[in-house]
Design an enzyme around this catalytic site. Structure first.
Site, PDB file in Angstrom:
ATOM      1  N   GLY A  43       0.734  -1.081  -0.129  1.00  0.00           N
ATOM      2  CA  GLY A  43       0.002   0.005  -0.092  1.00  0.00           C
ATOM      3  C   GLY A  43       0.947   1.327  -0.023  1.00  0.00           C
ATOM      4  O   GLY A  43       2.058   1.285  -0.246  1.00  0.00           O
ATOM      5  N   ASP A 182       2.862  12.111  14.611  1.00  0.00           N
ATOM      6  CA  ASP A 182       2.217  13.452  15.322  1.00  0.00           C
ATOM      7  C   ASP A 182       3.505  14.167  15.981  1.00  0.00           C
ATOM      8  O   ASP A 182       3.688  15.386  15.800  1.00  0.00           O
ATOM      9  CB  ASP A 182       1.443  13.035  16.461  1.00  0.00           C
ATOM     10  CG  ASP A 182       0.208  12.265  15.974  1.00  0.00           C
ATOM     11  OD1 ASP A 182      -0.604  12.765  14.995  1.00  0.00           O
ATOM     12  OD2 ASP A 182      -0.210  11.182  16.471  1.00  0.00           O
ATOM     13  N   HIS A 209      -4.503   9.251  18.646  1.00  0.00           N
ATOM     14  CA  HIS A 209      -4.015   9.805  17.416  1.00  0.00           C
ATOM     15  C   HIS A 209      -5.391  10.063  16.561  1.00  0.00           C
ATOM     16  O   HIS A 209      -5.695   9.438  15.730  1.00  0.00           O
ATOM     17  CB  HIS A 209      -3.458   8.681  16.621  1.00  0.00           C
ATOM     18  CG  HIS A 209      -2.822   8.910  15.335  1.00  0.00           C
ATOM     19  ND1 HIS A 209      -2.136  10.135  14.905  1.00  0.00           N
ATOM     20  CD2 HIS A 209      -3.263   8.662  14.062  1.00  0.00           C
ATOM     21  CE1 HIS A 209      -2.227  10.054  13.648  1.00  0.00           C
ATOM     22  NE2 HIS A 209      -2.928   8.953  13.144  1.00  0.00           N
TER      23      HIS A 209
HETATM   24  N1  NAD Z   1      -0.894   6.055  12.613  1.00  0.00           N
HETATM   25  C1  NAD Z   1      -0.691   7.008  11.599  1.00  0.00           C
HETATM   26  O1  NAD Z   1      -0.270   8.004  11.941  1.00  0.00           O
HETATM   27  C2  NAD Z   1      -1.451   6.811  10.274  1.00  0.00           C
HETATM   28  C3  NAD Z   1      -0.786   7.583   9.400  1.00  0.00           C
HETATM   29  C4  NAD Z   1      -1.223   7.650   8.239  1.00  0.00           C
HETATM   30  C5  NAD Z   1      -2.075   6.557   7.559  1.00  0.00           C
HETATM   31  N2  NAD Z   1      -2.589   5.837   8.579  1.00  0.00           N
HETATM   32  C6  NAD Z   1      -3.476   4.876   8.331  1.00  0.00           C
HETATM   33  O2  NAD Z   1      -2.615   3.554   7.706  1.00  0.00           O
HETATM   34  C7  NAD Z   1      -3.576   2.833   6.840  1.00  0.00           C
HETATM   35  C8  NAD Z   1      -3.104   2.473   5.636  1.00  0.00           C
HETATM   36  O3  NAD Z   1      -2.973   3.769   4.850  1.00  0.00           O
HETATM   37  P1  NAD Z   1      -2.453   3.785   3.255  1.00  0.00           P
HETATM   38  O4  NAD Z   1      -2.448   5.037   2.803  1.00  0.00           O
HETATM   39  O5  NAD Z   1      -1.160   2.843   3.265  1.00  0.00           O
HETATM   40  O6  NAD Z   1      -3.603   2.552   2.761  1.00  0.00           O
HETATM   41  P2  NAD Z   1      -3.392   1.986   1.340  1.00  0.00           P
HETATM   42  O7  NAD Z   1      -4.889   1.704   0.915  1.00  0.00           O
HETATM   43  O8  NAD Z   1      -2.515   2.514   0.214  1.00  0.00           O
HETATM   44  O9  NAD Z   1      -2.915   0.664   1.516  1.00  0.00           O
HETATM   45  C9  NAD Z   1      -3.274  -0.178   2.585  1.00  0.00           C
HETATM   46  C10 NAD Z   1      -2.780  -1.482   2.165  1.00  0.00           C
HETATM   47  O10 NAD Z   1      -3.286  -2.484   2.945  1.00  0.00           O
HETATM   48  C11 NAD Z   1      -3.656  -3.571   2.459  1.00  0.00           C
HETATM   49  N3  NAD Z   1      -4.632  -4.485   3.178  1.00  0.00           N
HETATM   50  C12 NAD Z   1      -5.948  -4.226   3.163  1.00  0.00           C
HETATM   51  N4  NAD Z   1      -6.642  -5.351   3.931  1.00  0.00           N
HETATM   52  C13 NAD Z   1      -5.740  -6.253   4.177  1.00  0.00           C
HETATM   53  C14 NAD Z   1      -5.479  -7.396   5.171  1.00  0.00           C
HETATM   54  N5  NAD Z   1      -6.722  -7.983   5.384  1.00  0.00           N
HETATM   55  N6  NAD Z   1      -4.249  -7.898   5.110  1.00  0.00           N
HETATM   56  C15 NAD Z   1      -3.149  -7.449   4.476  1.00  0.00           C
HETATM   57  N7  NAD Z   1      -3.092  -6.202   3.924  1.00  0.00           N
HETATM   58  C16 NAD Z   1      -4.456  -5.732   3.816  1.00  0.00           C
HETATM   59  C17 NAD Z   1      -4.295  -3.195   0.961  1.00  0.00           C
HETATM   60  O11 NAD Z   1      -4.157  -4.351   0.001  1.00  0.00           O
HETATM   61  C18 NAD Z   1      -3.200  -2.319   0.751  1.00  0.00           C
HETATM   62  O12 NAD Z   1      -1.908  -2.651  -0.024  1.00  0.00           O
HETATM   63  C19 NAD Z   1      -5.077   3.489   6.990  1.00  0.00           C
HETATM   64  O13 NAD Z   1      -6.019   2.976   7.604  1.00  0.00           O
HETATM   65  C20 NAD Z   1      -4.629   4.916   7.466  1.00  0.00           C
HETATM   66  O14 NAD Z   1      -5.510   5.687   7.873  1.00  0.00           O
HETATM   67  C21 NAD Z   1      -2.067   5.945   9.855  1.00  0.00           C
HETATM   68  O1  LMR Z   2      -5.284  11.437   8.816  1.00  0.00           O
HETATM   69  C1  LMR Z   2      -5.140  10.291   8.503  1.00  0.00           C
HETATM   70  O2  LMR Z   2      -6.302   9.583   7.969  1.00  0.00           O
HETATM   71  C2  LMR Z   2      -4.019   9.505   8.452  1.00  0.00           C
HETATM   72  C3  LMR Z   2      -3.191   9.508   9.498  1.00  0.00           C
HETATM   73  O3  LMR Z   2      -3.627   9.164  10.772  1.00  0.00           O
HETATM   74  C4  LMR Z   2      -2.358  10.816   9.680  1.00  0.00           C
HETATM   75  O4  LMR Z   2      -2.505  11.509  10.750  1.00  0.00           O
HETATM   76  O5  LMR Z   2      -1.824  11.285   8.713  1.00  0.00           O
END
Ligand code: NAD
Ligand code: LMR
Length: 582
Positions: A43, A182, A209
């Site tokens: 992803g 953050d 978060h």
């Molecule tokens: N904690 C943080 O600070 C933070 C920051 C940014 C994004 N996020 C979160 O991270 C997550 C991913 O974001 P992204 O932009 O990479 O999304 P994305 O859609 O680009 O990638 C997600 C990946 O997860 C895979 N996936 C889905 N279901 C799955 C499963 N059951 N098993 C394995 N892989 C699976 C998808 O195929 C994809 O490749 C989101 O929930 C987003 O909100 C968190």
């Molecule tokens: O804001 C979001 O949905 C993704 C992540 O939690 C972030 O802080 O960038």
């Protein structure tokens, strides 16, 4: 490469430490480093995170797991001249292999926000994804450190904890919600305001978060950020809304990925350094905590050690504004925590591919086989969705149905016939004759899971770039039928593979284990499900594409090679095809 290593060293402070040694209380055996698994590796976050981990000293093995194809990412990364061996693990049946014996598991799997959504709006999809993956962790690497990125972190971490508790594998010192982004944002924005180099600024960020639960304690920063109240409020708000700032700027194409990858790589490197005995590793993270009464999970500065959290550092001193925010966030954070706990205690009906109550003692137990189930109309509809009008006509002819009418009419006719007869085989036309086989339908179905959601945000229905794409149809004459057998099982009798024994260390003879490719090779070329935009399974929902890199018309704009043969195909592919729904 030198430059890449310098960049990595910059992103991953302290990562120049020599290969970590086995921590006294860490039971894995990292003779030459650690095994790191990334779940959601294909992803938006997963790919750059995997790149940074490939550049991280101390990583011996990097295992890339996703429900979307991982082979390409792994092959690509494996050419980087660093010691980490990269392996690809695609789909639920490969989860055990991805996890077995891992020291650190990082989970960015799940869907990201679109404009107008809150992180909590992701709960319905991501809660199940995290639960399933953590069930795998509990079974296959119960001693691993676990870093959860998937949102809503305020709830997904409690979910993970509950799953681990039920499996008897909960170690509160090794479960982390990654809030490092953050901290990076707070450092960056505060440095902007102060006119300083961001690398010299360190702001503790506590709470959770999401929105108001993100509390940068600016007054306790190093150096302290002393601002008039209105400016402090504005700075705090910018840090709290930074995720939304990116979501808006990406305008529907996802949320922060690159900065998140940098943040997660920093956190992962810190974990590895602590595992290796560095006693000077401090990070803020969202963990099981008793720092704040009534909030069993809370982000605060932690000292990490070989066994996990070594010490909860005191909460930073807060000024009046920060304390006001601290009080105000607590109701929201408590509710998000409870929501996660309740999700595991009273799970909604699910088509999960792993059992909800894994056995504590069976570390290498094969994943549970799902109950047999009939496909739903939605699932069949999704299977047919990629087919063009001409393909639907072929399906009709193969089934003795009237091939006339609009695409919608044909979709409905074929779908109803499939549901009535239970025969889900798709036909293809070769040289004017209709042959049964698996067509270019963008669906790959895991052996032990129901049709699921491809949650990879990078998948587009018409290709990964806008305009250019190469399909899997032959571009020249096919003189002989390829052999092989294609079998799709939706909950049938296919057992997932047992994890392969792994060499302890050292250079791999085949540095990339292309698990997915190995499977695909058994499939006739002309009928193999395409990797492009292939819908994979997550064991949670219906067929779908959540890969953000998949574009309906391809990843580049304009040029593409279509999937039609450029000359005659003289014989249909050989092999048998079957789709089993139970
Ligand atoms: N904690 C943080 O600070 C933070 C920051 C940014 C994004 N996020 C979160 O991270 C997550 C991913 O974001 P992204 O932009 O990479 O999304 P994305 O859609 O680009 O990638 C997600 C990946 O997860 C895979 N996936 C889905 N279901 C799955 C499963 N059951 N098993 C394995 N892989 C699976 C998808 O195929 C994809 O490749 C989101 O929930 C987003 O909100 C968190
Ligand atoms: O804001 C979001 O949905 C993704 C992540 O939690 C972030 O802080 O960038």
């Amino acid at each position: 490469m030198e430059r890449a290593a310098r960049i990595a060293a910059h992103l991953l402070p302290g990562s120049q430490a020599q290969v970590p040694e086995l921590g006294a209380q860490h039971t894995a055996a990292p003779e030459h480093g650690y095994v790191v698994a990334v779940l959601g590796a294909s992803g938006g976050i997963g790919q750059p995170l995997s790149l940074l981990l490939k550049l991280t000293p101390g990583v011996r093995e990097l295992r890339l797991y996703d429900v979307a194809p991982t082979a390409g990412v792994a092959a690509d990364l494996s050419h980087i001249a660093t010691p980490a061996r990269v392996s690809a693990h695609t789909g639920p049946t490969a989860l055990a292999d991805a996890l077995y014996g891992a020291d650190l598991v990082v989970i960015p799997a799940g869907v990201p926000r679109k404009p107008g959504m809150t992180r909590d709006d992701l709960f319905n999809i991501n809660a199940g994804i995290v639960r399933t993956l953590v069930e795998g962790v509990a079974r296959f690497c119960p001693r691993a450190w676990l870093a959860i990125i998937s949102n809503p972190v305020n709830s997904t971490v409690p979910i993970a904890a509950e799953v681990l508790k039920r499996a008897g594998a909960f170690n509160p010192g090794r479960l982390f919600g990654v809030t490092t982004l953050d901290v990076l944002r707070a450092n960056t924005f505060a440095a902007e305001v102060l006119g300083l180099d961001p690398e010299t600024v360190s702001v503790p960020v506590i709470g959770g978060h999401a929105g108001a639960t993100i509390l940068p304690v600016l007054s306790a920063a190093s150096p302290p950020v002393q601002l008039p109240e209105d400016r402090a409020r504005a700075l705090m708000a910018r840090i709290q809304d930074a995720g939304t700032e990116v979501v808006k700027a990406k305008a529907g194409a996802g949320s922060a990925t690159l900065s998140m990858a940098a943040a997660a790589a920093r956190f992962a490197a810190s974990c590895l350094r602590a595992m290796g005995g560095d006693s000077n590793v401090v990070e803020c993270a969202y963990v099981a905590s008793s720092m704040v009464s009534g909030l069993p999970y809370f982000a605060s500065p932690l000292r990490l050690g070989p066994a996990g959290i070594a010490e909860f550092l005191p909460l930073p001193h807060m000024n009046a504004l920060e304390r006001e925010n601290f009080e105000a966030m607590q109701v929201e954070l408590a509710a998000s925590i409870q929501k996660g706990v309740d999700f595991v205690a009273n799970p909604p009906p699910t088509k999960n591919c792993l059992p909800t109550k894994p056995q504590a003692s069976t570390v290498r137990e094969a994943p549970h086989r799902p109950p047999r189930m009939a496909p739903t109309a939605t699932e069949v509809g999704e299977l047919l969705k990629p087919l063009l009008l001409k393909d639907l006509r072929i399906q009709c002819r193969a089934r003795g149905l009237n091939p006339g009418g609009s695409r919608e009419a044909l979709l409905e006719r074929v779908r109803d016939h499939m549901l009535e007869t239970g025969n889900l085989e798709l036909a293809a036309e070769f040289n004017g004759e209709v042959a049964i086989g698996v067509p270019q339908a963008k669906a790959a179905i895991g052996a032990d899971g129901p049709i699921g959601v491809n949650n990879n945000n990078y998948v587009r229905d018409q290709g990964q770039n806008v305009g250019n794409f190469i399909t899997d149809r032959p571009s020249s004459r096919v003189l002989a039928p390829p052999g092989g057998v294609t079998s799709w099982s939706l909950g049938g009798d296919v057992l997932p593979p047992a994890p392969k024994p792994r060499p302890a260390a050292g250079p791999a003879s085949h540095p990339v284990e292309l698990t997915a490719v190995a499977t695909a090779q058994a499939v006739p070329a002309a009928v193999a499900p395409s990797d492009e935009g292939a819908a994979a399974i997550d064991g949670e929902g219906g067929v779908g594409h959540n890969n953000n890199y998949s574009r309906p018309q391809g990843q580049n704009v304009g040029n593409f090679i279509t999937d039609k043969p450029s000359s005659r195909v003289l014989a249909p592919p050989g092999g048998g095809s079957s789709i089993v729904f139970g």
